[in-house]
Design an enzyme around this catalytic site. Sequence first.
Site, mmCIF file in Angstrom:
data_model
loop_
_atom_site.group_PDB
_atom_site.id
_atom_site.type_symbol
_atom_site.label_atom_id
_atom_site.label_comp_id
_atom_site.label_asym_id
_atom_site.label_seq_id
_atom_site.Cartn_x
_atom_site.Cartn_y
_atom_site.Cartn_z
ATOM 1 N N GLU A 56 0.846 -1.192 0.000
ATOM 2 C CA GLU A 56 0.000 0.000 0.000
ATOM 3 C C GLU A 56 0.884 1.245 0.000
ATOM 4 O O GLU A 56 1.803 1.355 0.792
ATOM 5 C CB GLU A 56 -0.925 0.006 1.225
ATOM 6 N N CYS A 120 -7.520 -1.595 8.300
ATOM 7 C CA CYS A 120 -6.176 -1.629 7.723
ATOM 8 C C CYS A 120 -5.741 -0.218 7.338
ATOM 9 O O CYS A 120 -4.662 0.248 7.709
ATOM 10 C CB CYS A 120 -6.119 -2.552 6.509
#
Length: 180
Positions: A56, A120
Amino acid sequence: ELKKLGLGDNVDLHIYEVPVEYQAVQRLIPALWEKHRPQLVVHVGVSGMATAVTLEKCGHNLGYKGLDNCDFCPNSECCVEGGPEFIDSVIDMDVVCKRVSALGLDIMVTMSEDAGRYLCDFTYYTSLYQSSGRSAFIHVPPLGEPYTAQQLGRALQAIIEEMLDVLERSEDKINCQHKH
């Protein structure tokens, strides 16, 4: 698996399980940064939608509407009131992804700019905010879908080693950017 493999003698590896709870994240992440004062924190989360190991690139502050495991959601629907809309990791995930892919491991590594506006992403943003961008987040698929624990452990080891190398090589650039 990563605990078994380690990250070499020069890296102190601390592993914590972070509850899927907004309020726990808001308490725990700053406390861990204060306790350990790490060079880097890497968060790992399981995504039922993931078919590859996903790096990410950034965390988002706004849009948290889903209830956590305690049936709670922040009224503000954000991580840090008044914080920037998103924060990029100081780690060049493009470089990390290319390097790890070139290692020939039996896993697929991809990148994403949206960790999902749930715990998350909330955890990632909170950590990025706390650390001036010195955090990373990796989504992994559930065990056996398609990777074994050993494959994921080795992949995480390789990714984190590359992240630390990229961070070390860019340290001067990072320090310069955060002085302004």
